[in-house]
Design a protein around this motif. Structure first.
Motif, PDB file in Angstrom:
ATOM      1  N   ALA A 175       0.820  -1.212   0.000  1.00 42.34           N
ATOM      2  CA  ALA A 175       0.000   0.000   0.000  1.00 42.34           C
ATOM      3  C   ALA A 175       0.855   1.263   0.000  1.00 42.34           C
ATOM      4  CB  ALA A 175      -0.929  -0.004   1.212  1.00 42.34           C
ATOM      5  N   ARG A 176       2.121   1.100  -0.278  1.00 40.75           N
ATOM      6  CA  ARG A 176       3.043   2.226  -0.204  1.00 40.75           C
ATOM      7  C   ARG A 176       3.633   2.444  -1.584  1.00 40.75           C
ATOM      8  NH1 ARG A 176       4.095   6.289   2.990  1.00 40.75           N
ATOM      9  NH2 ARG A 176       6.281   6.677   3.341  1.00 40.75           N
ATOM     10  N   GLU A 177       3.834   3.695  -1.954  1.00 44.25           N
ATOM     11  CA  GLU A 177       4.529   4.027  -3.202  1.00 44.25           C
ATOM     12  C   GLU A 177       5.866   3.272  -3.219  1.00 44.25           C
ATOM     13  OE1 GLU A 177       3.850   5.566  -6.467  1.00 44.25           O
ATOM     14  OE2 GLU A 177       2.824   6.961  -5.124  1.00 44.25           O
ATOM     15  N   ASN A 178       6.171   2.597  -4.345  1.00 43.49           N
ATOM     16  CA  ASN A 178       7.408   1.794  -4.417  1.00 43.49           C
ATOM     17  C   ASN A 178       8.638   2.590  -3.992  1.00 43.49           C
ATOM     18  OD1 ASN A 178       5.578   0.148  -5.679  1.00 43.49           O
ATOM     19  ND2 ASN A 178       6.739  -0.111  -7.569  1.00 43.49           N
ATOM     20  N   THR A 179       8.613   3.885  -4.321  1.00 41.56           N
ATOM     21  CA  THR A 179       9.810   4.700  -4.119  1.00 41.56           C
ATOM     22  C   THR A 179       9.879   5.319  -2.726  1.00 41.56           C
ATOM     23  OG1 THR A 179       8.564   6.487  -5.081  1.00 41.56           O
ATOM     24  CG2 THR A 179      10.052   5.308  -6.541  1.00 41.56           C
ATOM     25  N   LYS A 180       8.905   4.986  -1.878  1.00 39.17           N
ATOM     26  CA  LYS A 180       8.963   5.528  -0.517  1.00 39.17           C
ATOM     27  C   LYS A 180       9.305   4.426   0.464  1.00 39.17           C
ATOM     28  CE  LYS A 180       5.981   9.477  -1.025  1.00 39.17           C
ATOM     29  NZ  LYS A 180       4.561   9.739  -1.252  1.00 39.17           N
ATOM     30  N   MET A 181       9.953   4.801   1.534  1.00 40.12           N
ATOM     31  CA  MET A 181      10.295   3.862   2.599  1.00 40.12           C
ATOM     32  C   MET A 181       9.038   3.277   3.213  1.00 40.12           C
ATOM     33  SD  MET A 181      13.478   3.733   4.186  1.00 40.12           S
ATOM     34  CE  MET A 181      14.995   4.655   4.243  1.00 40.12           C
ATOM     35  N   VAL A 182       9.097   2.044   3.635  1.00 41.09           N
ATOM     36  CA  VAL A 182       8.018   1.491   4.442  1.00 41.09           C
ATOM     37  C   VAL A 182       8.530   1.415   5.865  1.00 41.09           C
ATOM     38  CG1 VAL A 182       6.626  -0.540   4.937  1.00 41.09           C
ATOM     39  CG2 VAL A 182       7.114   0.061   2.571  1.00 41.09           C
ATOM     40  N   THR A 183       7.783   1.983   6.781  1.00 44.69           N
ATOM     41  CA  THR A 183       8.120   1.781   8.181  1.00 44.69           C
ATOM     42  C   THR A 183       7.096   0.816   8.726  1.00 44.69           C
ATOM     43  OG1 THR A 183       8.947   4.011   8.313  1.00 44.69           O
ATOM     44  CG2 THR A 183       8.572   2.887  10.384  1.00 44.69           C
ATOM     45  N   PHE A 184       7.574  -0.299   9.159  1.00 47.30           N
ATOM     46  CA  PHE A 184       6.663  -1.358   9.541  1.00 47.30           C
ATOM     47  C   PHE A 184       6.334  -1.274  11.009  1.00 47.30           C
ATOM     48  CE2 PHE A 184       5.285  -5.576  10.497  1.00 47.30           C
ATOM     49  CZ  PHE A 184       4.482  -5.837   9.409  1.00 47.30           C
ATOM     50  N   ASP A 185       5.062  -1.289  11.339  1.00 49.82           N
ATOM     51  CA  ASP A 185       4.719  -1.401  12.759  1.00 49.82           C
ATOM     52  C   ASP A 185       3.432  -2.197  12.920  1.00 49.82           C
ATOM     53  OD1 ASP A 185       2.847   0.301  14.770  1.00 49.82           O
ATOM     54  OD2 ASP A 185       2.795   1.184  12.767  1.00 49.82           O
ATOM     55  N   TRP A 186       3.447  -3.036  13.930  1.00 50.01           N
ATOM     56  CA  TRP A 186       2.372  -4.035  14.080  1.00 50.01           C
ATOM     57  C   TRP A 186       0.998  -3.439  14.284  1.00 50.01           C
ATOM     58  CZ3 TRP A 186       3.200  -8.439  12.175  1.00 50.01           C
ATOM     59  CH2 TRP A 186       4.450  -9.035  12.238  1.00 50.01           C
ATOM     60  N   GLN A 187       0.954  -2.353  15.035  1.00 52.57           N
ATOM     61  CA  GLN A 187      -0.350  -1.800  15.365  1.00 52.57           C
ATOM     62  C   GLN A 187      -1.108  -1.379  14.106  1.00 52.57           C
ATOM     63  OE1 GLN A 187       0.152   0.799  18.590  1.00 52.57           O
ATOM     64  NE2 GLN A 187      -1.920   0.455  19.353  1.00 52.57           N
ATOM     65  N   THR A 188      -0.425  -0.673  13.229  1.00 51.22           N
ATOM     66  CA  THR A 188      -1.058  -0.252  11.977  1.00 51.22           C
ATOM     67  C   THR A 188      -1.358  -1.458  11.105  1.00 51.22           C
ATOM     68  OG1 THR A 188       0.579   1.510  12.140  1.00 51.22           O
ATOM     69  CG2 THR A 188      -0.861   1.540  10.221  1.00 51.22           C
ATOM     70  N   ALA A 189      -0.425  -2.386  11.051  1.00 57.38           N
ATOM     71  CA  ALA A 189      -0.573  -3.532  10.160  1.00 57.38           C
ATOM     72  C   ALA A 189      -1.768  -4.399  10.539  1.00 57.38           C
ATOM     73  CB  ALA A 189       0.697  -4.367  10.169  1.00 57.38           C
ATOM     74  N   LEU A 190      -2.092  -4.427  11.839  1.00 53.79           N
ATOM     75  CA  LEU A 190      -3.177  -5.306  12.291  1.00 53.79           C
ATOM     76  C   LEU A 190      -4.440  -4.535  12.668  1.00 53.79           C
ATOM     77  CD1 LEU A 190      -1.107  -7.891  14.290  1.00 53.79           C
ATOM     78  CD2 LEU A 190      -2.695  -8.433  12.443  1.00 53.79           C
ATOM     79  N   ASP A 191      -4.563  -3.329  12.177  1.00 49.27           N
ATOM     80  CA  ASP A 191      -5.709  -2.493  12.511  1.00 49.27           C
ATOM     81  C   ASP A 191      -6.969  -2.978  11.785  1.00 49.27           C
ATOM     82  OD1 ASP A 191      -7.397  -0.514  13.229  1.00 49.27           O
ATOM     83  OD2 ASP A 191      -6.122   1.157  12.564  1.00 49.27           O
ATOM     84  N   PHE A 192      -7.969  -3.353  12.560  1.00 50.85           N
ATOM     85  CA  PHE A 192      -9.228  -3.814  11.954  1.00 50.85           C
ATOM     86  C   PHE A 192     -10.095  -2.645  11.503  1.00 50.85           C
ATOM     87  CE2 PHE A 192      -9.942  -8.461  12.519  1.00 50.85           C
ATOM     88  CZ  PHE A 192      -8.693  -8.777  13.035  1.00 50.85           C
ATOM     89  N   ASN A 193      -9.710  -1.423  11.876  1.00 52.12           N
ATOM     90  CA  ASN A 193     -10.545  -0.261  11.525  1.00 52.12           C
ATOM     91  C   ASN A 193      -9.882   0.735  10.600  1.00 52.12           C
ATOM     92  OD1 ASN A 193     -12.709  -1.055  13.334  1.00 52.12           O
ATOM     93  ND2 ASN A 193     -11.273  -0.543  14.975  1.00 52.12           N
ATOM     94  N   GLY A 194      -8.626   0.568  10.335  1.00 55.67           N
ATOM     95  CA  GLY A 194      -7.921   1.541   9.509  1.00 55.67           C
ATOM     96  C   GLY A 194      -7.610   0.972   8.134  1.00 55.67           C
ATOM     97  N   GLN A 195      -6.737   1.681   7.405  1.00 53.72           N
ATOM     98  CA  GLN A 195      -6.382   1.169   6.084  1.00 53.72           C
ATOM     99  C   GLN A 195      -5.359   0.047   6.246  1.00 53.72           C
ATOM    100  OE1 GLN A 195      -5.258   3.892   2.974  1.00 53.72           O
ATOM    101  NE2 GLN A 195      -4.897   2.206   1.550  1.00 53.72           N
ATOM    102  N   ALA A 196      -5.874  -1.142   6.407  1.00 49.07           N
ATOM    103  CA  ALA A 196      -5.021  -2.303   6.662  1.00 49.07           C
ATOM    104  C   ALA A 196      -5.725  -3.553   6.139  1.00 49.07           C
ATOM    105  CB  ALA A 196      -4.764  -2.423   8.156  1.00 49.07           C
ATOM    106  N   ALA A 197      -4.949  -4.609   5.962  1.00 53.51           N
ATOM    107  CA  ALA A 197      -5.519  -5.834   5.406  1.00 53.51           C
ATOM    108  C   ALA A 197      -6.696  -6.400   6.207  1.00 53.51           C
ATOM    109  CB  ALA A 197      -4.432  -6.885   5.236  1.00 53.51           C
ATOM    110  N   PRO A 198      -6.591  -6.466   7.549  1.00 59.68           N
ATOM    111  CA  PRO A 198      -7.697  -7.076   8.291  1.00 59.68           C
ATOM    112  C   PRO A 198      -9.034  -6.352   8.059  1.00 59.68           C
ATOM    113  CG  PRO A 198      -5.817  -6.724   9.734  1.00 59.68           C
ATOM    114  CD  PRO A 198      -5.478  -6.083   8.436  1.00 59.68           C
ATOM    115  N   TYR A 199      -8.966  -5.050   7.858  1.00 55.55           N
ATOM    116  CA  TYR A 199     -10.191  -4.280   7.612  1.00 55.55           C
ATOM    117  C   TYR A 199     -10.857  -4.747   6.308  1.00 55.55           C
ATOM    118  CZ  TYR A 199     -13.150  -0.190   6.656  1.00 55.55           C
ATOM    119  OH  TYR A 199     -14.205   0.636   6.369  1.00 55.55           O
ATOM    120  N   ILE A 200     -10.037  -4.967   5.286  1.00 50.44           N
ATOM    121  CA  ILE A 200     -10.560  -5.393   3.991  1.00 50.44           C
ATOM    122  C   ILE A 200     -11.035  -6.846   4.071  1.00 50.44           C
ATOM    123  CG2 ILE A 200     -10.007  -5.647   1.535  1.00 50.44           C
ATOM    124  CD1 ILE A 200      -7.719  -3.559   2.079  1.00 50.44           C
TER     125      ILE A 200
END
Ligand code: ARG
Length: 591
Positions: free
Chosen positions: A447-472
């Motif tokens: 979900a990130r522009e290829n040319t931008k850094m990804v900063t990985f953090d679990w809270q965002t990645a597992l968010d059921f209410n935000g722009q994250a896979a579990p929500y979809i």
């Protein structure tokens, strides 16, 4: 979505223009910005401008409007709710009810193929992942692997014939170090469960011991010399241990649901690479400075007569005559076209630090008369960082292993899923944890522009209410449970031909609009090699579905509406599944 209508209209316009002596320029169609009503639009400026160039005494804007009005007068409004001629444009609006139904019908007819494009007949190779054998598969390789896999899925779906290539680094100083460390400290040992991790540990230990005691370097050089002479003991050991690494990679790829069609190895490109360098020297493209203690180099800018620094100078062979990374890439590039002569494109998905390297390799081959080099390209991407700014590709200490990351993803996802739905059985929980864990790992990268850094953090990645896979994924599950709830009900059995003649709620029109955009987004993502576009539309559909779910009763609605809405829910479920599939993310039925 409305190619047929567009083509019919275009034919009518052409016929009219021919009959009336208007030299029609090629028409460009664009969807009208959605405003509760769908439509398409084209303009006649190009036609008017061409007339003006032919010497007709006209004002272009005025003439374009005149043509638009004439055509409007000619077209029957059939299939459209209304037609406008404004400022040189012809705007055609679709009947909202008919269009809505058409979108939903199309999704449900095409199912898993909804959004796919017609075969282009073009073959495209994507090289990605390329980890190094005899080392750990660390998270630095993760972005390229996940991105590459998704790009392949998207291109394939968009209508290309995709060749998935891998290029593991299986020979080089790192391998020699490993072999030395193995012989000295681990001789006879074999890896057990976590192969790649163990391989990485042996390597890290060798590096550490060499650092502590630089005198040992002599021994490493000894192993290198034995390799150079193809000492059978070393060759056999290399072959056996290399296979361990490759087996470890295969396990990793299975866990990530990633596959490859062809493997290339840098060890195989060494000799042909040197031959290309010889050819470059013979033809005067490379200068051989070895006699003066230098290397073999190609002064690309100078060769092309460029004043500005662009391609710079590339070193293509070491002073001692051994192959470099670049030497091998020269050979690999041609090797690929030898194996797949029909490639329309040969692309390399490699991190941004190697941009100059690829520009140079392709340019040198082009100068040497290998026209295929013009079909080559580098798709670059930025690195991934963990919170605390741990770059995931550094050599010592901060390396995060993929196995560990995967395990953590699954266990965190499991905890979240259990909290959310305590009724899940153990088997369900296990498969949900796997689907959600992998989604949490993949989505932030995609979900990130290829040319931008990804900063990985679990809270965002597992968010059921935000722009994250579990929500979809959760939206997909909700669709599924609505459909399940409605099943067996006689009212829904004939929901396949419902007329949508009730007043559509803006939220459901919004949702249908999102569904209708999916096919174009697939084409755009394929043209730009950007999974981000699919990651966004998947999220937008899930969000629009949430809006629909809040505003529109489905199971409780009166039979006519209920039937139509169940179809909308089924179409949403399908489109979410199709988009998640392009991201390599599972769409669960329950969670
Ligand atoms: N194995 C290399 C690395 O880990 C990347 C290879 C990229 N592909 C290529 N054709 N050079 O940096």
């Amino acid at each position: 979505m409305f190619l047929t209508e567009q083509q019919t209209i275009e034919t009518k316009i052409k016929t009219f223009c021919e009959a009336n002596g208007i030299l029609l320029a090629a028409l460009e169609w664009k969807p009208l910005p959605f405003n509760g009503e769908w439509g398409i639009s084209t303009s006649f400026f190009a036609t008017a401008a061409a007339e003006s160039r032919l010497g007709k005494n006209i004002v272009v804007a005025k003439r374009a409007q005149e043509i638009a009005e004439q055509i409007k007068g000619q077209l029957g409004a059939e299939g459209f709710s209304r037609i406008e001629a404004v400022r040189g444009y012809l705007n055609l609006y679709f009947d909202t009810h008919k269009y809505s139904r058409r979108v939903v019908d199309t999704v449900l007819e095409q199912q898993g193929r909804f959004g796919s494009g017609p075969a282009t007949g073009q073959q495209v190779m994507i090289e990605f992942s390329h980890p190094n054998t005899h080392k750990a598969f660390h998270v630095g390789h993760l972005r390229g692997t996940i991105l590459g896999d998704s790009i392949c899925r998207i291109l394939d779906f968009a209508g290309y014939e995709v060749v998935r290539a891998n290029y593991p680094g299986d020979m080089g100083l790192h391998v020699i170090k490993w072999l030395w460390g193995y012989l000295k400290y681990h001789n006879g040992e074999e890896p057990s469960a976590d192969i790649t991790k163990w391989m990485g540990e042996v390597y890290a230990e060798a590096s550490k011991r060499l650092e502590e005691n630089p005198d040992l370097e002599t021994e490493v050089r000894g192993v290198y010399a034995r390799w150079d002479q193809r000492d059978p003991e070393i060759v056999t050991l290399w072959e056996r241990t290399r296979e361990w690494s490759l087996e470890g990679f295969r396990q990793m790829y299975t866990a990530l649901d990633v596959r490859f069609d062809v493997y290339y190895f840098n060890s195989q490109e060494e000799k042909p690479g040197k031959e290309i360098v010889d050819e470059l020297i013979r033809s005067g493209i490379a200068s051989d400075d070895r006699a003066q203690g230098g290397a073999v180099i190609v002064k690309i800018d100078e060769f092309l007569g460029l004043d500005k620094e662009q391609f710079r100078t590339a070193v293509v062979l070491r002073s001692d005559g051994t192959a470099l990374y670049a030497t091998e890439d020269l050979a690999l590039t041609l090797h690929k076209f030898h194996d797949y002569p029909d490639l329309a494109k040969s692309l390399y998905l490699v991190d941004v630090r190697q941009s100059l390297h690829f520009t140079q390799v392709f340019k040198i081959l082009e100068i040497a008369g290998h026209a295929e080099a013009q079909k080559c390209g580098h798709i670059s991407y930025e690195l991934v960082t963990l919170p605390g700014n741990v770059v995931m590709s550094s050599r010592e200490g901060t390396v995060v292993l993929l196995e560990d990351l995967l395990r953590e993803a699954t266990s965190r996802a499991r905890a979240e899923a259990q909290k959310k739905n305590p009724a899940l059985t153990e088997t369900q929980l296990e498969s949900v944890a796997k689907a959600v864990g992998l989604g949490a790992l993949k989505y932030p990268i995609l979900a990130r522009e290829n040319t931008k850094m990804v900063t990985f953090d679990w809270q965002t990645a597992l968010d059921f209410n935000g722009q994250a896979a579990p929500y979809i994924q959760y939206a997909h599950v909700r669709c599924n449970s609505i459909l399940k709830k409605a099943q067996g009900d006689p009212q829904t059995l004939n929901f396949h031909r419902s007329p949508y003649e009730y007043e559509l709620n803006p939220a459901e029109v919004q949702l249908i609009d999102m569904l209708s955009r999916f096919p174009d987004e697939v084409q755009r993502a394929a043209a730009e090699y950007k999974p981000l576009i699919i990651a966004s539309i998947a999220y937008d559909i899930a969000k629009a579905f949430a809006g629909f779910y809040d505003a529109c009763p489905v199971v409780q609605a009166e039979p006519r509406i209920r039937a139509a809405r169940l179809r909308i829910v089924a179409a949403t479920k399908q489109t979410l599944a199709n988009s998640l599939a392009l991201l390599g993310i599972t769409a669960p039925e329950v969670m």
